[in-house]
Design an enzyme around this catalytic site. Structure first.
Site, PDB file in Angstrom:
ATOM      1  N   ARG A  69       0.814  -1.212   0.035  1.00 22.57           N
ATOM      2  CA  ARG A  69      -0.087   0.141   0.070  1.00 22.57           C
ATOM      3  C   ARG A  69       0.929   1.272  -0.071  1.00 22.57           C
ATOM      4  NH1 ARG A  69      -2.736  -4.326   1.932  1.00 22.57           N
ATOM      5  NH2 ARG A  69      -5.149  -3.937   1.764  1.00 22.57           N
ATOM      6  N   ASN A 131     -14.528  -0.496   7.915  1.00 24.83           N
ATOM      7  CA  ASN A 131     -13.422  -1.318   7.013  1.00 24.83           C
ATOM      8  C   ASN A 131     -13.005  -2.530   7.577  1.00 24.83           C
ATOM      9  OD1 ASN A 131     -11.492  -0.878   4.682  1.00 24.83           O
ATOM     10  ND2 ASN A 131     -10.002  -0.384   6.042  1.00 24.83           N
TER      11      ASN A 131
END
Length: 252
Positions: A69, A131
């Site tokens: 990421r 999330n």
């Protein structure tokens, strides 16, 4: 020759968009459309987040290696209309949010262009419990459907119905979503089925995503979008007006 070249490029862009969307990409709100090989995104210059994202998950796009990421501003969007990595500084510590992918990285980990999913145009500040709880559970359920051999189309995006908070160190005005929708669609030789879900930012990590199912019509009513604008009218009531099209496939 120049005109011919432009026409070919326009056709390529249209074809890519058609691959990412089923029955054409959503309409109904203004913004900048960006089409990439694995997703189409519609950016909102006011909120600084996507109005919607559309993507097509297949058995060949999933189950690749673990991907990193590395956050970046979207190079296709003017810097005034999107966020940069520093804008997320202290977000988790102050408002409890993750950098939430709207097009999930895991659904395209086996593609060459997976890194474009780390552009911040595809990210929103998403509450950690949401999330890492029901939202990711739904994304996993979508991939399980795909592992059974079925292609799946998804349209996902934000809702702005109440104030959630703001990024403490962002230097651009922005509006964090109060919740999110996800519409999951299959099309097998013209037989269309869909299930839609709306989840709020204040969801609990233990919430079951199945309990958040709504009709596609409700998503359209609350967002102002037409999710499948070219869906034939004779199919609309069965596909968009009823619950449960893909519920059992998704494990509900």
């Amino acid at each position: 020759m120049k005109k011919y070249f432009i026409s070919i490029m326009a056709f390529v862009a249209f074809s890519a968009a058609a691959d990412n969307c089923v029955y054409n990409c959503p309409t109904g709100v203004s913004g900048q459309t960006i089409t990439r090989s694995i997703y189409t995104l519609h950016n909102n210059s006011q909120t600084k987040f996507a109005n919607w994202v559309a993507y097509h998950v297949t058995p060949s796009t999933i189950d690749g290696p673990s991907r990193s990421r590395n956050w970046k501003a979207d190079p296709s969007i003017n810097s005034a209309n999107t966020l940069e990595p520093n804008d997320y500084t202290s977000a988790w510590a102050t408002i409890g949010t993750d950098r939430g992918h709207q097009v999930p990285l895991a659904s395209f980990s086996n593609t060459a262009d997976w890194s474009t999913l780390n552009y911040l145009s595809n990210i929103t500040p998403q509450d950690s419990d949401l999330n890492q709880g029901p939202w990711v559970d739904l994304e996993n359920a979508v991939r399980n459907v795909v592992r059974s051999g079925q292609d799946v189309y998804v349209v996902s995006g934000p809702l702005y119905e109440w104030y959630f908070g703001s990024l403490p160190e962002a230097d651009e005005s922005h509006t964090i979503p109060s919740g999110y929708f996800k519409v999951v669609i299959t099309d097998v030789n013209g037989w269309v089925e869909a299930s839609a879900f709306i989840m709020e930012q204040n969801a609990s990590r233990s919430d079951n995503f199945c309990s958040t199912e709504v009709t596609v019509n409700e998503v359209e009513s609350r967002t102002g979008l037409n999710i499948m604008p070219s869906l034939p009218s004779y199919k609309e009531s069965a596909v968009e007006g009823q619950l449960g099209g893909l519920s059992s496939d998704l494990g509900c």
